[in-house]
Scaffold this motif. Structure first.
Motif, mmCIF file in Angstrom:
data_model
loop_
_atom_site.group_PDB
_atom_site.id
_atom_site.type_symbol
_atom_site.label_atom_id
_atom_site.label_comp_id
_atom_site.label_asym_id
_atom_site.label_seq_id
_atom_site.Cartn_x
_atom_site.Cartn_y
_atom_site.Cartn_z
ATOM 1 N N ARG A 51 8.545 -1.716 4.231
ATOM 2 C CA ARG A 51 7.840 -0.422 3.751
ATOM 3 C C ARG A 51 8.309 0.285 2.597
ATOM 4 N N ILE A 78 9.911 -1.425 -0.237
ATOM 5 C CA ILE A 78 9.746 -1.635 -1.694
ATOM 6 C C ILE A 78 8.645 -3.026 -1.315
ATOM 7 N N HIS A 79 7.589 -3.134 -2.655
ATOM 8 C CA HIS A 79 6.482 -3.540 -2.894
ATOM 9 C C HIS A 79 6.813 -4.868 -3.729
ATOM 10 N N THR A 84 8.552 -6.051 3.577
ATOM 11 C CA THR A 84 7.606 -5.800 3.750
ATOM 12 C C THR A 84 7.579 -5.098 5.042
#
Lengths: 442, 442
Positions: free
Chosen positions: A393, A395-396, A390
């Motif tokens: 920043r 991939i989610h 996370t």
């Protein structure tokens, strides 16, 4: 439609809207059509191969404008839900057709579909009990009603029961996170013995945590036998049932009273668009019907028109079936199937990458576009990994809890995701995992 | 914005969208902003005079894109509801600000706002009664709860009570179709004496049939004193409160727990957009809160962010505050006030035309854009007139019933309505009335 065509068509559409507004006074105030006018103007099924954009825009003038706004809005919705129902091979009883008792409606979200089905079931159950025992008060019956759903069901199901002021019990799942008939049966027996009145079961096809599938072919006959409303929430997975290879997962839908999934999730239709079907439209209408004079109209007792305001929580409605019509025709059934298959394929590719790495494990069967995985080891370790992911920043990922384990979830959902994105994501995750494990060693 | 500018700006927007999609991989996956980032980037109030379109689009890149999608979507909504609340001169307690306990949310429709307020009130009432008498079951309390609204209230209010499984009683109105304090007080005394628990009153500002205004300045203190939630439904009329000359009709809102109106009805914002404010956000959140792991996020306990999913029936949300932002800035407060005043002026013009014709009568005060009128004579005569009007397809009137009379309603609502349309409508109506009366004489 690529970006170049989007630029061209988008600008044509802007002119179309401006022309419409500039010449609005030349248009009739009232539509001059009879109820049911629209169905005969368009095919009875979605096209298998794509239609051309020109043809679609010609049909806007030919099919929609004569019935603008309300009759066209309502009638296109009914026919689009029939199209979509046929794509899913829903049993005939869920289709409106020209004489059906069922039919479909577009809700905003699956939460609303669940709530509407629960309220319809509540109303039906209260009436049934009062018919047998007219002395029982509504409040007394209400206090005995019990709804059921999987312990893996989405939080909106529990919330629907909270809103509807009825008890809700969670049914345990098997090792694959699915509810089986015998599990529900056991609780029902206990509850009935305790004087409670089971009235509603919400089955999930494709749970949020792990995309598990409740055994509706076993659960359905049980619900029918117990006079319980069975609603099926297939919010995410439903789109895949347009592919014959996934359709068996929907077997048992014939026992359901209502079925719902979100074309806005996985069928290339913009949010919001949640498709819901009921077997008996009178069940759902009966729970809400209000008829003040300012909402009365000439055709409401004719049985020819659908008053969707009785099918939903809001009163006003947007013309959401237009976007279905455009997408179904621009892609055709084959185009939509190809989209689903491509995304499932990408998930399988990711699964292979995970399985090939001994440090990781797959936590649930990969059936559709969701991969549940984790580092072998503690929950803390996996929480740390997610924090790293996370924080970087790139991939989610959204986590879940399965059998007490903290699990990472990779969901394929964007139309533009390709194999190289999957590779990049996995490289990124393994790089961060490597760093994390190094830190742990030191 | 005229049609020519719409063509230009619309096409720019199509390119903007295509550019965005073509270059999406250059954008960050995760926003790099802190909770509350947006408020300081834009003014604290809506502009009085219009901003330029160029400036607005520059702000999309500067303000929205760094926080796309969810933080920007949520934060712009909170700030826009503050802007709008200030336009209406709502008491400070309804605004979120940086430290407020209240705040606003965009619902889809007024029906949903009413339902959400009723459910919050229900939850609060049950907790209050259980605190005093812990032995009372929830079911027992639920069976005693009573909600109230005007007999002139919209059908969606009664429907909210049906959904919430609580009793609802209709309060009689005065000769102007408004509820007064003493009317509610009388019923409350009777119901309390019968052991019932009054918990909710939905006041209407601008009723659907005749645009009547309940006396909230009297009703509010009564509700406060009786521990009842007062919700104000001003779905249609609310937009007019941005004009100082109409604002006195909102006096008493300071006693309310929640207030709602539909900018999509009369404030040039496209459907759907229903603005709702609450005084204590904890009241509304408490009624729905569910926190599964897949919906948890880092900032939820910080108090800095608003989790709108707890404020509404659906879970998913669209970015509806964008259209508010654009409209507020493209028109400015003065432009919006001018729009309201023009339409009220047109209604007054129509009223004068009706009053000048001795065959007709005005049936309720013309306060805003609605004119209630009828031919002097029987209900049958007026029903025949409406049938003729509807059949000729030139104008669209929706009737109502007032004190047993069948009444025609002319509502000014389109942005493009001018005086000549009013004149044409009246000529058309009088021509048909003339024909009808001739037929009756023969």
């Amino acid at each position: 439609m690529d970006a170049a065509e989007f630029r061209r068509r988008g600008k044509e559409m802007v002119d179309h809207v401006a022309d419409y507004l500039e010449k609005i006074e030349e248009r009739p105030v009232y539509p001059d059509v009879e109820p049911g006018y629209l169905r005969s103007l368009i095919p009875t099924e979605a096209p298998v191969e794509p239609d051309s954009y020109e043809d679609i825009m010609k049909d806007v003038e030919r099919v929609i404008m004569p019935g603008a706004a309300s009759p066209a809005c309502t009638e296109l919705e009914t026919v689009m839900l029939d199209w979509l129902g046929k794509m899913l091979q829903l049993p005939e009883c869920f289709l409106a057709g020209t004489h059906g008792h069922g039919g479909g409606v577009i809700q905003g979200t699956a939460s609303e579909a669940t709530l509407v089905s629960l309220l319809a079931a509540r109303c039906k159950a209260i009436r049934r009990v009062q018919l047998l025992d007219p002395k029982k008060s509504e409040a007394e019956i209400l206090s005995k009603l019990v709804a059921y759903t999987s312990e893996q069901a989405h939080s909106s199901v529990e919330r629907a029961a909270l809103i509807g002021a009825v008890m809700m019990k969670k049914v345990p799942t098997d090792s694959l996170y699915a509810v089986r008939g015998e599990m529900l049966k056991k609780i029902l027996e206990e509850d009935k013995a305790a004087g409670l009145i089971p009235f509603y079961f919400c089955a999930t096809l494709g749970t949020t945590p792990s995309c598990a599938f409740d055994h509706i072919a076993d659960l359905g006959p049980l619900c029918n036998q117990e006079n319980m409303w069975m609603h099926i929430d297939a919010a995410y997975a439903g789109s895949a049932f347009i592919c014959p290879e996934f359709r068996p997962l929907l077997n048992g839908v014939e026992y359901a009273d209502s079925f719902n999934f979100n074309p806005h999730k996985w069928m290339l239709i913009n949010f919001d668009c949640s498709a819901m079907w009921v077997k008996k439209r009178t069940d759902i209408i009966g729970a809400f019907k209000m008829e003040p004079l300012y909402l009365k109209h000439e055709n409401q007792e004719s049985g020819l028109v659908t008053d969707y305001r009785h099918w939903q929580i809001p009163l006003g409605r947007r013309f959401r079936s237009l976007k279905m019509w455009f997408v179904f025709r621009m892609y055709g059934l084959q185009g939509l199937q190809a989209h689903i298959r491509k995304q499932v394929g990408l998930a399988k590719e990711f699964e292979s990458l995970v399985r090939a790495d001994k440090r990781f494990e797959i936590c649930a069967p990969v059936v559709m576009g969701l991969v549940c995985f984790r580092l072998k080891g503690t929950n803390e370790l996996n929480q740390s990994l997610l924090k790293k992911i996370t924080k970087s920043r790139e991939i989610h990922l959204v986590p879940c809890q399965l059998s007490g384990s903290f699990v990472l979830r990779l969901a394929i959902c964007s139309r533009s995701t390709e194999f190289r994105h999957i590779q990049q994501a996995w490289q990124h995750i393994t790089q961060l995992a490597f760093e994390l494990l190094q830190e742990h060693h030191h």
